[in-house]
Design an enzyme around this catalytic site. Structure first.
Site, short mmCIF file in Angstrom:
data_model
loop_
_atom_site.label_atom_id
_atom_site.label_comp_id
_atom_site.label_asym_id
_atom_site.label_seq_id
_atom_site.Cartn_x
_atom_site.Cartn_y
_atom_site.Cartn_z
N ASP A 148 0.84 -1.19 0.00
CA ASP A 148 0.00 0.00 0.00
C ASP A 148 0.88 1.25 0.00
OD1 ASP A 148 -1.91 1.97 0.32
OD2 ASP A 148 -3.09 0.84 1.77
N ASP A 354 -2.31 6.09 -6.09
CA ASP A 354 -2.69 5.08 -5.09
C ASP A 354 -2.71 3.70 -5.73
OD1 ASP A 354 -3.65 4.09 -2.61
OD2 ASP A 354 -5.69 4.10 -3.40
#
Length: 473
Positions: A148, A354
């Site tokens: 992430d 992202d």
């Protein structure tokens, strides 16, 4: 902190080289030509920069770290491609909702614990789109961790487990690791991580941590220093959360590997050892292989990349923002309002990169212009009903070749990135393809992983730049 392999101190990690990417041509190309029945077969792209790009072959002396998609390890099966896409969109909506709450809902300062990006475990399939295989402890216990780029905390589920969700690998047992060392409450590391507390014994007591995600899932346990083995290379003294109480569905992953811009992420902890640099390549859908993760300036910074300034959001310091100035379709820049993608002083707006969001989100004005120009350039091709939030779809079942307009991103300092055709369209089955963009319910834009797939992306957090290309995967 050191990198240790076979008794030698080395710098980390691998390099991947394949074909070139379309970056910064004088005039972006106008169209791609695709075969709808063979769309997922990798194809090399061309670039005006290709003649000067330097292609380095893989150095076999450097350990490699594969980056794999969630479906490759979860064993998930779907009744149809449409069901797979609908599941992806459901996970996507949950993650974006959380990001918008954290980044948009308030202009007041954010607490560091609020800036751990959502892993979205609160849906039936679980979440986390990309995983790496990491060895935890000494001797190493191999674990799948969610990657992430918007999170800082590194954590794994640990024995003894008061409450744990099901994972693919055996639970990590700190008692079996010779390198596990608990962190005390009085340590600087414990003070760095917000959301910690003392497990008794004053400053000498153990440092407890707690991270709660937007849907109510959480991880709680003890903060510790541990050795992580990445692609055969041991990294000593990494601060990780050893979770004894964890709730959520994570597709069998043992925890999370944070690569955000904060001090507690893997990149932040490595500091000068990695030069503040990592590079990743998310394998294209249907490519049949894994992508890669690269740590360390020596190998991660490619020759021939196009560099774009990163933008720091002091209200959300874990996230990587880029200075997007415009979008083009078919080689023509869209007439958008000036400053539409700008990050404001109070932390609103801007463009976040992202890895956990799939479909790129744009402000409604920008999305409407993109959709209109794209649909107009597609001509009389037959439309197909929307699939969830993917509202611009085409039935290409009767075509052997289709002309698709290009989409380009215009960045600060003049850089232009023209996406490959496979980064524009998602196949939902039966030769039906949908534009992989969607409107944002707020002013924030999110550059999702479908648009990042197949592109070598290098994040130089130390100098504040992100590089695109020149290689693909």
């Amino acid at each position: 902190m050191e990198f240790v392999a076979n008794g030698k101190v080395i710098l980390f990690l691998l390099f991947v080289s394949t074909s070139v990417l379309i970056v910064s041509p004088a005039s972006p190309p106008r169209f791609h030509y695709i075969n709808p029945h063979n769309f997922t077969t990798p194809a090399s792209s061309s670039s005006s920069a290709s003649a000067s790009a330097v292609h380095r072959s893989r150095n076999n002396n450097n350990p490699s770290l594969s980056l794999v998609h969630r479906d490759a390890i979860s064993g998930a099966t779907y009744p149809s491609r449409r069901h797979q896409v609908v599941g992806l969109v459901a996970r996507d909506n949950a993650r974006v909702e959380h990001l918008e709450k954290r980044l948009v809902a308030s202009t007041s300062p954010y607490l560091p614990e609020d800036l751990v990006s959502e892993v979205v475990p609160g849906v039936d399939d679980g979440s986390g789109e990309y995983f790496v295989r990491v060895g935890v402890g000494s001797p190493p216990t191999d674990q799948y961790l969610v990657v992430d780029s918007g999170s800082d905390v590194i954590w794994v589920q640990c024995r003894p487990c008061e409450q744990c969700y099901a994972q693919t690998d055996p639970l990590f047992d700190p008692a079996a690791s010779s390198s596990f060392s608990g962190v005390s409450c009085g340590s600087a590391i414990c003070r760095t991580l917000s959301g910690t507390g003392c497990g008794g014994g004053g400053d000498a007591g153990k440092c407890d941590y707690s991270v709660t995600y937007g849907d109510g899932s959480y991880t709680k346990g003890e903060l510790a220093l541990e050795t992580l083995t990445l692609g055969g290379t041991a990294v000593q003294g990494v601060a990780i959360g050893c979770g004894h109480r964890n709730s959520g569905l994570f597709v069998g992953a043992a925890g999370l590997l944070g690569l955000g811009w904060g001090a507690m992420s893997l990149i932040g902890q490595l500091g000068g050892a990695a030069g503040g640099v990592f590079s990743y390549c998310l394998a294209s859908r249907g490519a049949g292989g894994a992508g890669s993760l690269v740590l360390g300036r020596t190998e991660a910074v490619p020759v021939g990349a196009v560099w774009v300034p990163l933008v720091r959001n002091n209200q959300a310091s874990s996230f990587y923002y880029v200075g997007l100035t415009g979008i083009g379709v078919g080689g023509e820049r869209l007439p958008l309002q000036d400053g539409l993608f700008q990050l404001t002083e109070d932390g609103a707006g801007g463009v976040v990169m992202d890895t956990g969001t799939a479909v790129t989100r744009l402000p409604r004005e920008a999305y409407a212009a993109l959709r209109g120009a794209f649909d107009g350039a597609m001509g009389a091709l037959p439309r197909s009903p929307a699939v969830s939030l993917l509202d611009t779809c085409y039935d290409l079942s009767g075509y052997a070749s289709v002309r698709v307009p290009t989409v380009s991103f215009y960045f600060d300092q003049g850089a232009v990135l023209t996406l490959p055709a496979r980064n524009l369209l998602v196949e939902v089955g039966g030769a039906v393809f949908c534009l992989a963009f969607a409107p944002s319910s707020s002013g924030i834009s999110i550059l999702g992983n479908i648009q990042q797939e197949g592109i070598q992306i290098t994040v130089d957090s130390a100098n504040g730049y992100v590089g695109f290309g020149p290689n693909t995967c």
